[in-house]
Design an enzyme around this catalytic site. Structure first.
Site, PDB file in Angstrom:
ATOM      1  N   HIS A  35       0.854  -1.191   0.000  1.00 56.37           N
ATOM      2  CA  HIS A  35       0.000   0.000   0.000  1.00 56.37           C
ATOM      3  C   HIS A  35       0.890   1.241   0.000  1.00 56.37           C
ATOM      4  CE1 HIS A  35      -2.233   3.199   2.351  1.00 56.37           C
ATOM      5  NE2 HIS A  35      -3.065   2.962   1.369  1.00 56.37           N
ATOM      6  N   ASN A  36       0.556   2.231  -0.849  1.00 56.64           N
ATOM      7  CA  ASN A  36       1.362   3.461  -0.935  1.00 56.64           C
ATOM      8  C   ASN A  36       2.853   3.124  -0.952  1.00 56.64           C
ATOM      9  OD1 ASN A  36      -1.023   4.841  -0.934  1.00 56.64           O
ATOM     10  ND2 ASN A  36      -0.793   5.742   1.093  1.00 56.64           N
ATOM     11  N   GLU A  94       1.589  -0.020  -5.485  1.00 56.66           N
ATOM     12  CA  GLU A  94       0.658   1.103  -5.652  1.00 56.66           C
ATOM     13  C   GLU A  94       1.416   2.360  -6.060  1.00 56.66           C
ATOM     14  OE1 GLU A  94      -3.261   3.040  -3.568  1.00 56.66           O
ATOM     15  OE2 GLU A  94      -1.695   2.275  -2.245  1.00 56.66           O
ATOM     16  N   ASP A 131       0.475   6.451  -6.560  1.00 59.21           N
ATOM     17  CA  ASP A 131      -0.461   7.575  -6.479  1.00 59.21           C
ATOM     18  C   ASP A 131      -0.004   8.645  -7.467  1.00 59.21           C
ATOM     19  OD1 ASP A 131      -1.437   6.083  -4.403  1.00 59.21           O
ATOM     20  OD2 ASP A 131      -1.592   7.755  -3.002  1.00 59.21           O
ATOM     21  N   HIS A 151       1.628  11.292  -1.734  1.00 60.87           N
ATOM     22  CA  HIS A 151       0.346  11.123  -1.052  1.00 60.87           C
ATOM     23  C   HIS A 151      -0.381  12.455  -1.093  1.00 60.87           C
ATOM     24  CE1 HIS A 151      -1.985   9.247   2.526  1.00 60.87           C
ATOM     25  NE2 HIS A 151      -2.363   8.711   1.381  1.00 60.87           N
ATOM     26  N   GLU A 194      -3.441   4.829  -8.418  1.00 60.82           N
ATOM     27  CA  GLU A 194      -4.414   5.741  -7.811  1.00 60.82           C
ATOM     28  C   GLU A 194      -4.296   7.017  -8.630  1.00 60.82           C
ATOM     29  OE1 GLU A 194      -5.167   8.100  -3.658  1.00 60.82           O
ATOM     30  OE2 GLU A 194      -4.623   5.978  -3.530  1.00 60.82           O
TER      31      GLU A 194
END
Length: 519
Positions: free
Chosen positions: A42-43, A72, A74, A87, A121
């Site tokens: 995640h991230n 991931e 973003d 983020h 994302e």
């Protein structure tokens, strides 16, 4: 054989607790993609917390070298038409999207030949999405999956074998490219829901929670506040990027019944941990059946601003494939993740057990009645050796904790007694007995801890592995530090029977596994 020779043999890989045949790929890799647990981050770009942490390319290298297969990214609009990764609506640092893709291309298949999923994302405008698509095509080259395969897998999705050395893009896809012509209102809503907008899911979770807990202070973060400002502004996916989405099209989860009637095999959903937990509690068997057909991604709540993690076991129990964790945060959740994916050669794909894939019998992990003959695990934790020395002048009072992580009714913890002031060769000779109904889902975690006060202890080292990878007999357990590094020559010795050795030096154990319903 001399005593020294015998000791070297007992501490060799042949006598390790972990079955050495499981250090290479041995499972059937020809099943559809949804039949596997997939190591997921995640991230991935973050090296610290979610608010002011540093974004760095090394985070992707580290995750890939740990066998992670779902990363991931973003994506946000950057200056000079250069998409950036960070983020959003926080003070985390920014890195270039093209640099992330170049790093992935360089290190993608160093550890595993099996496919990588890039979970985007996506918050970029259409123009910068087109730039992203150009980078994906030009940098990844033949590694990028650009069109469906003519695969022979029995299911609708291709298998890890079919997708070897391929990188898949997980993102929204334009509706005009979807086979179905007629869409229900719910489906239109699902298409509008972007997998990338994790903060929107988090807001829904927070609102639901606040309804039931009016006195509870609401979680706030700059990211959440920023997301509300742009909530009405939806960015449509660019055609060029949409074209690269083949088997991993992101859609919004509505309900299990809606998915059953409308979701296609190449569509997947992302669910925040709190919502997923509620679904398990309300309809665990339906969640298991859903995951027999579709890929599900679970991700940490937005309130975990310190990059803490949830326990992934509860979501593996319902067959969720992509259980995403913050890889930069050591602790129990990452120990379990490392233990789960230690199996099958560390390739990042673990075939789900039959109990989660059966179409003939429903499975409810929350139930204590599974009508299965229990497996009995008998352990004797014998001793330790060369445990990491405490601070100069400080005594080490070690004890061993053995944890079983599985379905709730199987999860147990047992401790040995504490040995005072001995880190070189503590001796416990402690017997333990565990009855396990679904061993295929269980992880066994050996922890050596220092009893610092009457009610407090500190971690010295640990080792986690799947129950199905345990070897019977006198074995050593290699111990690891908090960040997963070896503590060699520290270890445990076990009979049963289990012997621990490793990142902490020398724990000996004996174990015995009885599959015949013995008392």
């Amino acid at each position: 054989m001399t005593f020294e020779g015998f000791l070297r043999y007992m501490e060799s890989k042949d006598c390790c607790l972990f079955d050495q045949t499981h250090t290479s790929v041995y499972q059937d890799m020809g099943q559809p993609l949804n039949s596997y647990f997939i190591s997921s981050s995640h991230n991935t770009y973050l090296t610290g917390d979610q608010l002011v942490g540093r974004s760095h390319l090394d985070a992707y290298v580290s995750a890939l070298r740990k066998g992670c297969r779902c990363l991931e990214i973003d994506c946000w609009d950057g200056p000079d038409m250069e998409p950036v990764v960070y983020h959003g609506y926080t003070l985390t640092t920014k890195i270039l999207f093209k640099d992330v893709i170049a790093t992935v291309a360089q290190h993608a298949f160093e550890v595993s030949a099996f496919p990588i999923i890039l979970s985007l994302e996506n918050h970029c405008c259409q123009e910068q999405q087109e730039v992203m698509a150009q980078y994906l095509i030009s940098i990844l080259g033949d590694k990028l999956l650009k069109s469906p395969l003519d695969h022979s897998t029995s299911g609708d999705l291709p298998s890890p074998n079919d997708l070897k050395y391929k990188i898949l893009i997980k993102n929204k896809k334009l509706r005009s490219q979807i086979k179905a012509d007629d869409k229900t209102e719910a489906e239109e809503s699902a298409d509008e829901g972007e997998d990338g907008d994790e903060e929107e899911e988090d807001e829904e979770d927070e609102e639901e929670e606040d309804e039931g807990h009016q006195s509870k202070a609401k979680f706030w973060s700059p990211r959440k506040a920023g997301s509300k400002k742009k909530k009405k502004k939806k960015v449509k996916v660019a055609q060029a990027l949409s074209d690269l989405v083949i088997y991993t099209r992101s859609v919004k989860f509505i309900s299990f019944s809606h998915s059953k009637d409308n979701q296609n095999c190449y569509e997947n959903t992302s669910i925040a941990e709190k919502k997923a937990r509620k679904l398990i509690k309300a309809s665990g068997p339906d969640f298991v059946q859903h995951n027999q057909k579709f890929l599900s991604r679970i991700y940490p709540a937005g309130s975990r601003t310190s990059s803490s993690n949830y326990n992934p076991q509860e979501f593996w129990n319902v067959g969720a494939q992509i259980v995403a964790l913050n890889f930069q945060s050591p602790g129990l959740p990452m120990d379990l993740n490392d233990g789960r994916f230690r199996d099958n050669g560390g390739c990042g794909y673990i075939l789900k057990p039959a109990v989660l894939m059966s179409s003939e019998r429903s499975f409810d992990p929350s139930s204590s009645q599974h009508h299965l003959k229990p497996t009995h695990l008998l352990l004797k934790v014998i001793s330790g050796s060369n445990l990491p020395a405490p601070k100069p002048g400080k005594a080490l009072d070690p004890f061993v904790r053995v944890e079983i992580h599985g379905i709730p009714s199987d999860s147990r913890t047992k401790n040995t007694h504490t040995v005072k002031n001995n880190f070189l060769s503590p001796h416990w000779d402690a017997d333990m007995n565990f009855s396990i109904s679904v061993p295929e889902l269980c992880l066994v975690r050996f922890c050596v801890r220092d009893q610092t006060t009457l009610f407090r202890s500190e971690s010295v080292g640990q080792y986690t592995l799947p129950f199905t990878s345990l070897k019977k007999g006198y074995r050593w357990v290699p111990l690891q530090s908090r960040d997963g590094c070896s503590l060699d020559p520290a270890s445990l010795f076990r009979l049963g029977l289990v012997f621990l050795k490793g990142a902490i030096q020398g724990l000996r154990v004996v174990s015995d596994i009885n599959f015949n319903n013995a008392p």
